[in-house]
Design a protein around this motif. Structure first.
Motif, PDB file in Angstrom:
ATOM      1  N   ILE A  31      13.120  -9.152  -1.459  1.00 37.65           N
ATOM      2  CA  ILE A  31      12.728 -10.020  -0.094  1.00 37.65           C
ATOM      3  C   ILE A  31      11.550 -11.535  -0.260  1.00 37.65           C
ATOM      4  N   VAL A  32      12.282 -12.286   0.121  1.00 36.75           N
ATOM      5  CA  VAL A  32      11.945 -13.776  -0.877  1.00 36.75           C
ATOM      6  C   VAL A  32      10.803 -14.128   0.944  1.00 36.75           C
ATOM      7  N   GLY A  33       9.426 -15.246   0.614  1.00 41.80           N
ATOM      8  CA  GLY A  33       8.848 -15.583   2.070  1.00 41.80           C
ATOM      9  C   GLY A  33       8.054 -16.132   1.142  1.00 41.80           C
ATOM     10  N   GLU A  34       7.671 -17.414   1.925  1.00 39.08           N
ATOM     11  CA  GLU A  34       6.400 -18.618   1.406  1.00 39.08           C
ATOM     12  C   GLU A  34       5.021 -17.384   2.102  1.00 39.08           C
ATOM     13  N   ASN A  35       3.701 -17.841   0.996  1.00 35.49           N
ATOM     14  CA  ASN A  35       2.353 -17.406   0.802  1.00 35.49           C
ATOM     15  C   ASN A  35       2.508 -17.838   2.759  1.00 35.49           C
ATOM     16  N   GLY A  36       1.786 -15.832   2.666  1.00 32.52           N
ATOM     17  CA  GLY A  36       1.430 -16.218   4.353  1.00 32.52           C
ATOM     18  C   GLY A  36       2.528 -15.678   5.476  1.00 32.52           C
ATOM     19  N   ALA A  37       3.915 -15.686   4.581  1.00 30.72           N
ATOM     20  CA  ALA A  37       4.922 -15.096   5.767  1.00 30.72           C
ATOM     21  C   ALA A  37       4.312 -14.014   6.162  1.00 30.72           C
ATOM     22  N   GLY A  38       3.530 -13.040   5.187  1.00 31.22           N
ATOM     23  CA  GLY A  38       3.522 -11.191   5.134  1.00 31.22           C
ATOM     24  C   GLY A  38       4.678 -10.279   5.315  1.00 31.22           C
ATOM     25  N   LYS A  39       4.833 -11.020   3.583  1.00 36.66           N
ATOM     26  CA  LYS A  39       5.776 -10.712   2.514  1.00 36.66           C
ATOM     27  C   LYS A  39       3.912  -8.733   2.419  1.00 36.66           C
ATOM     28  N   SER A  40       3.656  -9.305   2.268  1.00 35.57           N
ATOM     29  CA  SER A  40       2.804  -7.677   1.939  1.00 35.57           C
ATOM     30  C   SER A  40       1.652  -6.797   2.806  1.00 35.57           C
ATOM     31  N   THR A  41       1.772  -7.960   3.684  1.00 33.05           N
ATOM     32  CA  THR A  41       1.527  -6.529   5.182  1.00 33.05           C
ATOM     33  C   THR A  41       3.816  -6.142   5.432  1.00 33.05           C
ATOM     34  N   LEU A  42       4.074  -6.250   5.194  1.00 35.81           N
ATOM     35  CA  LEU A  42       5.544  -5.513   5.345  1.00 35.81           C
ATOM     36  C   LEU A  42       5.228  -4.656   4.605  1.00 35.81           C
ATOM     37  N   LEU A  43       4.941  -4.655   3.034  1.00 38.65           N
ATOM     38  CA  LEU A  43       5.109  -3.683   1.581  1.00 38.65           C
ATOM     39  C   LEU A  43       3.907  -2.510   1.946  1.00 38.65           C
ATOM     40  N   ARG A  44       2.434  -2.788   3.396  1.00 43.94           N
ATOM     41  CA  ARG A  44       1.757  -2.017   2.639  1.00 43.94           C
ATOM     42  C   ARG A  44       2.263  -1.067   4.158  1.00 43.94           C
ATOM     43  N   ILE A  45       3.150  -1.612   5.253  1.00 43.03           N
ATOM     44  CA  ILE A  45       3.313  -0.441   6.105  1.00 43.03           C
ATOM     45  C   ILE A  45       4.624  -0.320   5.832  1.00 43.03           C
ATOM     46  N   LEU A  46       5.388  -1.026   4.854  1.00 45.39           N
ATOM     47  CA  LEU A  46       6.682   0.508   4.293  1.00 45.39           C
ATOM     48  C   LEU A  46       5.774   0.908   3.530  1.00 45.39           C
ATOM     49  N   SER A  47       5.220   1.196   2.980  1.00 39.40           N
ATOM     50  CA  SER A  47       4.511   2.408   2.252  1.00 39.40           C
ATOM     51  C   SER A  47       3.644   3.290   2.471  1.00 39.40           C
ATOM     52  N   GLY A  48       3.259   3.097   3.645  1.00 40.30           N
ATOM     53  CA  GLY A  48       2.356   3.938   4.762  1.00 40.30           C
ATOM     54  C   GLY A  48       0.769   2.834   4.456  1.00 40.30           C
ATOM     55  N   GLU A  49       1.034   2.439   4.212  1.00 41.64           N
ATOM     56  CA  GLU A  49      -1.272   2.090   3.925  1.00 41.64           C
ATOM     57  C   GLU A  49      -1.062   1.268   5.348  1.00 41.64           C
ATOM     58  N   LEU A  50      -0.307   1.212   5.750  1.00 39.61           N
ATOM     59  CA  LEU A  50      -0.806   0.357   7.042  1.00 39.61           C
ATOM     60  C   LEU A  50       0.362   0.618   8.191  1.00 39.61           C
ATOM     61  N   ARG A  51      -0.280   0.689   9.233  1.00 37.96           N
ATOM     62  CA  ARG A  51       0.277   1.856  10.569  1.00 37.96           C
ATOM     63  C   ARG A  51       0.358  -0.009  11.098  1.00 37.96           C
ATOM     64  N   PRO A  52       2.499   0.308  11.312  1.00 38.16           N
ATOM     65  CA  PRO A  52       2.452  -1.273  12.725  1.00 38.16           C
ATOM     66  C   PRO A  52       2.085  -0.970  13.570  1.00 38.16           C
ATOM     67  N   THR A  53       1.772  -2.229  14.317  1.00 34.39           N
ATOM     68  CA  THR A  53       1.671  -2.442  15.964  1.00 34.39           C
ATOM     69  C   THR A  53       2.293  -1.723  16.819  1.00 34.39           C
ATOM     70  N   ARG A  54       3.901  -1.984  15.921  1.00 33.06           N
ATOM     71  CA  ARG A  54       4.839  -1.503  17.157  1.00 33.06           C
ATOM     72  C   ARG A  54       6.430  -0.572  15.703  1.00 33.06           C
ATOM     73  N   GLY A  55       7.373  -0.339  16.366  1.00 29.18           N
ATOM     74  CA  GLY A  55       8.638  -0.270  15.267  1.00 29.18           C
ATOM     75  C   GLY A  55       8.129   1.453  14.483  1.00 29.18           C
ATOM     76  N   SER A  56       9.744   1.580  13.708  1.00 32.46           N
ATOM     77  CA  SER A  56       9.359   2.965  12.887  1.00 32.46           C
ATOM     78  C   SER A  56       9.731   2.335  11.415  1.00 32.46           C
ATOM     79  N   VAL A  57       9.852   3.206  10.473  1.00 33.74           N
ATOM     80  CA  VAL A  57       9.678   3.239   8.634  1.00 33.74           C
ATOM     81  C   VAL A  57      10.248   4.975   8.920  1.00 33.74           C
ATOM     82  N   ARG A  58      11.374   4.826   8.177  1.00 31.91           N
ATOM     83  CA  ARG A  58      11.789   6.082   7.489  1.00 31.91           C
ATOM     84  C   ARG A  58      12.504   6.309   6.910  1.00 31.91           C
ATOM     85  N   HIS A  59      11.957   6.866   5.537  1.00 29.29           N
ATOM     86  CA  HIS A  59      12.556   7.308   4.542  1.00 29.29           C
ATOM     87  C   HIS A  59      12.619   8.466   3.845  1.00 29.29           C
TER      88      HIS A  59
END
Length: 200
Positions: A31-59
């Protein structure tokens, strides 16, 4: 890993606007994106460190998370870090850690304190800690930061070994390095993922 309709906002500023994708077994995905695109936010959500405002992650099964910034105790040696995490993970031995250290080429640093390691070697330890419990899903945020060319090649060799073992590897970066090594490449832009390169 299945990600469905993940949204996230900081106060009233939306960062992720309905992210959907599947991370299948035996795949190396970028996954690539410019700085500030939300990459680290997405990773924190995928890892369970951050709860999304809406949506689901299952693994399914264990996952490993290697953040961009190393979380190491400078007073501990490499070996002490491994023993600390071995206890935390409830592992019988350090077999997977030793294999990762061998592939990444830093076994000779086992008794060196983290505080005197170079940035690249600290990143090798960071990656080893994420791998030592043999996760089925590995999440990597800018994993080759500080690597020299030899270590960079070793990193991709390690990723290929994990793929061959049926593991899922997600590499998040601001640049699409070596896209031909990836099974899929996604762009994160305007809060959404778009598939750039995909394997059939």
């Amino acid at each position: 890993m299945k990600v469905r309709e993940v949204h996230h906002a900081y106060r009233r500023s939306p960062v992720l606007r309905g992210v959907d994708f599947d991370l299948r077994p035996g795949a190396v995905v970028g996954i690539v994106g410019e700085n500030g695109a939300g990459k680290s936010t997405l990773l924190r959500i995928l890892s369970g460190e951050l709860r999304p405002t809406r949506g689901s992650v299952r693994h399914h099964g264990r996952f490993g998370y290697c953040p961009q910034h190393t979380v190491l105790n400078d007073a501990f040696t490499v070996r002490q870090h491994l023993e600390f995490f071995r206890t935390a993970f409830g592992l019988a031995d350090l077999r997977h850690a030793e294999e990762a250290m061998d592939v990444l080429g830093f076994t000779e640093y086992a008794d060196v304190r983290a505080g005197v390691l170079s940035g690249g070697t600290r990143q090798k330890l960071n990656l080893t800690l994420a791998l030592m419990h043999d996760p089925r899903v590995l999440l990597l945020d800018e994993p080759y930061q500080g690597f020299d060319w030899d270590t960079y090649q070793r990193f991709w060799a390690l990723a290929a070994r994990l793929r061959d073992a049926g593991r899922s590897v997600l590499v998040v970066s601001h640049l699409a390095y070596d896209a031909e090594r990836l099974d899929e490449l996604w762009h994160l832009k305007d809060g959404q993922l778009r598939l750039a390169v995909g394997a059939a």
